[in-house]
Motif scaffolding. Structure first.
Motif, PDB file in Angstrom:
ATOM      1  N   TYR A  37       0.922  -1.057  -0.010  1.00 24.26           N
ATOM      2  CA  TYR A  37       0.336   0.089   0.113  1.00 24.26           C
ATOM      3  C   TYR A  37       0.902   1.166  -0.391  1.00 24.26           C
ATOM      4  CZ  TYR A  37      -3.713  -2.884   1.316  1.00 24.26           C
ATOM      5  OH  TYR A  37      -5.027  -4.184   1.257  1.00 24.26           O
ATOM      6  N   ALA A  38       0.782   1.780  -0.651  1.00 25.98           N
ATOM      7  CA  ALA A  38       1.375   3.517  -0.533  1.00 25.98           C
ATOM      8  C   ALA A  38       1.430   4.463   1.121  1.00 25.98           C
ATOM      9  CB  ALA A  38       0.633   4.336  -1.745  1.00 25.98           C
ATOM     10  N   ILE A  39      -0.673   4.228   1.587  1.00 24.47           N
ATOM     11  CA  ILE A  39      -0.347   5.157   1.888  1.00 24.47           C
ATOM     12  C   ILE A  39      -1.789   4.310   3.869  1.00 24.47           C
ATOM     13  CG2 ILE A  39      -2.513   6.381   1.408  1.00 24.47           C
ATOM     14  CD1 ILE A  39      -0.862   9.298   1.766  1.00 24.47           C
ATOM     15  N   ALA A  40      -2.281   4.727   4.632  1.00 20.08           N
ATOM     16  CA  ALA A  40      -3.614   5.045   5.253  1.00 20.08           C
ATOM     17  C   ALA A  40      -3.456   5.564   5.675  1.00 20.08           C
ATOM     18  CB  ALA A  40      -3.025   3.479   6.695  1.00 20.08           C
ATOM     19  N   LEU A  45      -0.166   7.024   7.897  1.00 21.85           N
ATOM     20  CA  LEU A  45       0.798   6.363   7.874  1.00 21.85           C
ATOM     21  C   LEU A  45       1.316   5.801   6.183  1.00 21.85           C
ATOM     22  CD1 LEU A  45       2.679   4.471   9.541  1.00 21.85           C
ATOM     23  CD2 LEU A  45       1.118   2.342   8.970  1.00 21.85           C
ATOM     24  N   ILE A  46       2.698   6.497   5.924  1.00 18.42           N
ATOM     25  CA  ILE A  46       3.053   6.453   4.421  1.00 18.42           C
ATOM     26  C   ILE A  46       3.927   5.484   4.410  1.00 18.42           C
ATOM     27  CG2 ILE A  46       4.138   7.964   3.285  1.00 18.42           C
ATOM     28  CD1 ILE A  46       3.038  10.625   4.455  1.00 18.42           C
ATOM     29  N   ASN A  47       4.098   4.766   3.658  1.00 17.98           N
ATOM     30  CA  ASN A  47       4.846   3.566   2.889  1.00 17.98           C
ATOM     31  C   ASN A  47       5.925   4.377   2.025  1.00 17.98           C
ATOM     32  OD1 ASN A  47       6.244   1.626   1.713  1.00 17.98           O
ATOM     33  ND2 ASN A  47       4.264   0.653   1.530  1.00 17.98           N
ATOM     34  N   LEU A  48       6.891   5.021   2.261  1.00 18.57           N
ATOM     35  CA  LEU A  48       7.984   5.895   1.354  1.00 18.57           C
ATOM     36  C   LEU A  48       8.397   4.846   0.770  1.00 18.57           C
ATOM     37  CD1 LEU A  48       9.755   8.325   4.056  1.00 18.57           C
ATOM     38  CD2 LEU A  48       7.935   8.991   2.518  1.00 18.57           C
ATOM     39  N   ASP A  49       9.139   3.319   1.168  1.00 18.10           N
ATOM     40  CA  ASP A  49       9.494   2.661   0.053  1.00 18.10           C
ATOM     41  C   ASP A  49       9.184   2.498  -1.214  1.00 18.10           C
ATOM     42  OD1 ASP A  49      11.855   1.903   1.353  1.00 18.10           O
ATOM     43  OD2 ASP A  49      11.016  -0.073   1.061  1.00 18.10           O
ATOM     44  N   TYR A  50       7.516   2.281  -1.532  1.00 15.24           N
ATOM     45  CA  TYR A  50       6.177   2.960  -2.593  1.00 15.24           C
ATOM     46  C   TYR A  50       5.683   3.940  -2.841  1.00 15.24           C
ATOM     47  CZ  TYR A  50       2.113   1.823  -4.973  1.00 15.24           C
ATOM     48  OH  TYR A  50       0.896   1.786  -5.717  1.00 15.24           O
ATOM     49  N   PHE A  55      -3.886   7.771  -5.001  1.00 19.00           N
ATOM     50  CA  PHE A  55      -3.781   6.406  -3.851  1.00 19.00           C
ATOM     51  C   PHE A  55      -5.123   5.826  -4.128  1.00 19.00           C
ATOM     52  CE2 PHE A  55      -0.084   9.201  -1.944  1.00 19.00           C
ATOM     53  CZ  PHE A  55       0.912   8.569  -2.838  1.00 19.00           C
ATOM     54  N   ARG A  56      -5.970   6.315  -4.949  1.00 11.61           N
ATOM     55  CA  ARG A  56      -6.965   6.077  -4.866  1.00 11.61           C
ATOM     56  C   ARG A  56      -7.445   4.651  -4.834  1.00 11.61           C
ATOM     57  NH1 ARG A  56      -6.301   7.937  -9.436  1.00 11.61           N
ATOM     58  NH2 ARG A  56      -7.013   6.577 -11.591  1.00 11.61           N
ATOM     59  N   THR A  57      -6.456   3.659  -5.054  1.00 12.00           N
ATOM     60  CA  THR A  57      -6.559   2.174  -5.668  1.00 12.00           C
ATOM     61  C   THR A  57      -5.326   1.046  -4.888  1.00 12.00           C
ATOM     62  OG1 THR A  57      -5.244   1.757  -7.760  1.00 12.00           O
ATOM     63  CG2 THR A  57      -7.920   1.801  -7.768  1.00 12.00           C
ATOM     64  N   CYS A  58      -4.987   2.016  -4.258  1.00 13.01           N
ATOM     65  CA  CYS A  58      -3.712   1.640  -2.946  1.00 13.01           C
ATOM     66  C   CYS A  58      -3.359   2.069  -1.425  1.00 13.01           C
ATOM     67  CB  CYS A  58      -2.412   1.796  -4.443  1.00 13.01           C
ATOM     68  SG  CYS A  58      -2.119   3.229  -4.828  1.00 13.01           S
ATOM     69  N   LYS A  59      -4.197   2.309  -1.212  1.00 14.62           N
ATOM     70  CA  LYS A  59      -4.397   2.657   0.296  1.00 14.62           C
ATOM     71  C   LYS A  59      -5.592   1.671   1.224  1.00 14.62           C
ATOM     72  CE  LYS A  59      -8.819   5.628  -0.496  1.00 14.62           C
ATOM     73  NZ  LYS A  59      -9.244   4.668  -1.757  1.00 14.62           N
TER      74      LYS A  59
END
Length: 321
Positions: free
Chosen positions: A129-132, A163-168, A201-205
């Motif tokens: 996920y890119a973000i939460a 919560l942010i996935n910086l790797d992504y 991030f509409r489809t990867c949160k």
């Protein structure tokens, strides 16, 4: 825990109080604050350092350049005018401005108070996920999805607590997506960077529990009826003991005319800082003050039932502190 916030000289006090509340309730954690800014004075930096270092925590200032954000809109015609500073867009550059050794961060707006441990939130699995983020009720109407051109079932999160996935972010070069949306569809960005994040991030949160971003709108049951029942259950469960309170709308708790039921929480933590004796600031415009004054009058007169206006009805001990 890597904690990120964006601020300018006008928002140092609320940011410092937020940091104080986080440190008070996470004393067993090692915390590093990352402060994104472009113009903080030495005095402002010293004030924030005093808070962090007073709890034995680390703080790092990251100098941003507003010239890099020239393509992002601020209150253009047809858009919301409540954002007048480019500082809100700084978070879009997190993948570039933070070291690659930092894989994920918690982002917190300056108008939040942390009332409990962030360990559960920090340990949330966001692999893939890119973000939460938690749902934003104020932008959940179908008209908002029509404006952003994606289906309502995908949802819309509030960007004040993330919560942010910086790797992504780095692997997918999302900054280019941010810029493209800002340049191609500026007329659609009424909530500025929040709209950009939600669209890209509409489809990867991933959804955060409502207790980690308990927004003012959550206090009004009729404002979140459009959300799914499981989210409503989360909100009801968090009502008495939210982990993070977000004073996202209305007068802020450091303003004289604030009637937020959890205003006392902000003042409690401010009392532990160097701003303890700071006078409350003037409130919002006359129009806003009249609106919130009318709400309180209608509540006192019994026009709202408890189930329709939850907090203002049975938390009067916390109103007008």
């Amino acid at each position: 825990m890597e904690i990120v916030c964006s601020t300018d000289n006008n928002y140092v006090m609320p940011t410092g109080v937020m940091m104080c509340s986080l440190c008070e309730n996470n004393r067993d954690e090692q915390v590093r604050f990352h402060v994104l800014n472009s113009d903080l004075t030495d005095g402002s930096k010293a004030a924030l350092e005093r808070v962090a270092k007073g709890y034995g925590q680390e703080i790092v200032f990251h100098q941003m350049r507003d010239s890099d954000l020239a393509d992002f809109p601020i209150g253009r015609e047809g858009q919301s005018l409540h954002i007048s500073s480019l500082a809100t867009y700084y978070r879009l550059y997190l993948g570039e401005c933070l070291p690659e050794s930092i894989k994920k961060v918690i982002y917190l707006d300056g108008d939040v108070i942390v009332r409990g441990s962030l360990r559960e939130m920090w340990d949330t699995d966001i692999a893939g996920y890119a973000i939460a983020g938690a749902p934003d009720t104020g932008n959940n109407g179908v008209e908002h999805y029509n404006r952003l051109l994606y289906p309502q079932p995908l949802g819309y999160f509030n960007a004040g607590v993330l919560l942010i996935n910086l790797d992504y972010w780095r692997k997918n070069n999302v900054k280019e997506d941010f810029l493209r949306v800002a340049q191609e569809h500026p007329e659609r960005l009424r909530c500025h960077d929040q709209d950009i994040l939600n669209y890209v991030f509409r489809t990867c949160k991933k959804r955060l529990d409502a207790k980690f971003n308990f927004q003012t709108d959550y206090l009004f049951e009729h404002r979140y009826l459009s959300l799914s029942y499981d989210i409503i259950a989360e909100i009801d469960a968090a009502l008495d003991n939210p982990v993070i309170i977000h004073y996202v709308v209305g007068p802020k708790p450091w303003q004289r005319d604030c009637i937020h039921p959890y205003r006392a929480e902000f003042l409690k933590y401010r009392a532990k800082t160097q701003w303890a004796d700071m006078a409350l600031l003037p409130g919002d415009s006359l129009k806003v003050r009249l609106k919130h004054g009318l709400i309180k009058i209608l509540v006192d007169m019994g026009f709202f039932k408890r189930e329709n206006l939850v907090a203002y009805k049975f938390r009067k001990d916390a109103v007008l502190v």
